[in-house]
Design an enzyme around this catalytic site. Sequence first.
Site, PDB file in Angstrom:
ATOM      1  N   GLU A  78       0.808  -1.228   0.000  1.00  0.00           N
ATOM      2  CA  GLU A  78       0.000   0.000   0.000  1.00  0.00           C
ATOM      3  C   GLU A  78       0.841   1.278   0.000  1.00  0.00           C
ATOM      4  OE1 GLU A  78      -4.262  -0.570   1.755  1.00  0.00           O
ATOM      5  OE2 GLU A  78      -2.821  -0.799   3.377  1.00  0.00           O
ATOM      6  N   HIS A  97      -0.625   5.526   7.676  1.00  0.00           N
ATOM      7  CA  HIS A  97      -1.828   4.763   7.316  1.00  0.00           C
ATOM      8  C   HIS A  97      -2.035   3.690   8.377  1.00  0.00           C
ATOM      9  CE1 HIS A  97      -4.778   2.366   5.332  1.00  0.00           C
ATOM     10  NE2 HIS A  97      -3.954   1.338   5.246  1.00  0.00           N
ATOM     11  N   HIS A  99      -5.121   1.029  10.749  1.00  0.00           N
ATOM     12  CA  HIS A  99      -6.439   0.397  10.899  1.00  0.00           C
ATOM     13  C   HIS A  99      -6.776   0.362  12.398  1.00  0.00           C
ATOM     14  CE1 HIS A  99      -4.305  -2.232   7.648  1.00  0.00           C
ATOM     15  NE2 HIS A  99      -4.782  -1.159   7.055  1.00  0.00           N
ATOM     16  N   HIS A 167     -11.972  -0.037   6.081  1.00  0.00           N
ATOM     17  CA  HIS A 167     -10.532  -0.285   5.972  1.00  0.00           C
ATOM     18  C   HIS A 167      -9.739   0.359   7.103  1.00  0.00           C
ATOM     19  CE1 HIS A 167      -6.758  -0.273   3.130  1.00  0.00           C
ATOM     20  NE2 HIS A 167      -6.417  -0.369   4.392  1.00  0.00           N
TER      21      HIS A 167
HETATM   22 MN    MN Z   1      -4.425  -0.721   4.940  1.00  0.00          MN
END
Ligand code: MN
Length: 273
Positions: A78, A97, A99, A167
């Site tokens: 990613e 980034h 989660h 996500h």
């Molecule tokens: Mn991700």
Amino acid sequence: MPTDLADVRYQVALANRMLANEGVLDAFGHVSMRHPADPDRYLLSRSRSPGLIEASDILEFTLDSDPVEKPSVRLYAERVIHGCIYQARPDVTAVCHHHAPAVMPFCIAGVPIVPVFHLGAAGGETLPFWNQRDEFGDTNLLVVKPEEGRSLARALGPHAAVLMNHHGATVVGGDLRELVSRAIFMCQNAEYQLRAQPLGKVPTLTPGETRLAGTINAMPNVTDRTWEYWTLRLDKAGGLPPRPSRPRAASVKAATSRKTPSRGQKKERGRTR
Ligand code: MN
């Protein structure tokens, strides 16, 4: 490699471990930083769980997310998230980034995270959503194609973070310390918002309060203090990245020094709200 870039790589490793220790990152998620000497490159770890990252894991990428040197290690799938945001946002010098469990209920329900306490203002007044399905139909929900990264960056717009339906979230900062502070306080804000809901209607900060509190939260004296605090907690947990050239007794002091201010740290501060 110049000594200062070695230190920058250490700081990126430290930020990854700090956010893992605070429950923002787990086996997944990543933190990058724009290259301090070349705005057309960024620094990101090889594919590894954030809590294990060392300075030697940090690699250089072009803004097209190609590794500058041919890699012998696996890379994050990613990473276009980072490259596409650095392309779209010249004011951004650090990206995370994640989660995090704190934001996932909002990403699943599609309910906005709004500032509900003073430190929660670090995320700004509103956080946009990005639903990969809208533009790309059925996917595995990973952001791996350049067009997916560009779409995400468009949804982020001028904001401090973007929530990704089903996500997670992607957070940006004017420097590494502001980013870490914002990512952690955004998760705390989400937790408080959720926990306050059973008590009744949750009033938010006014736009003026959000702007004023958000500005003070991004001041270097605040982000230096939070950086030192989360470094101390990481040290107590035995999680500081190895720094072979320096004695461990000086580890917290070394980890919290501001030897290498990031690009745009003064000039661009506060523009990522
Ligand atoms: Mn991700």
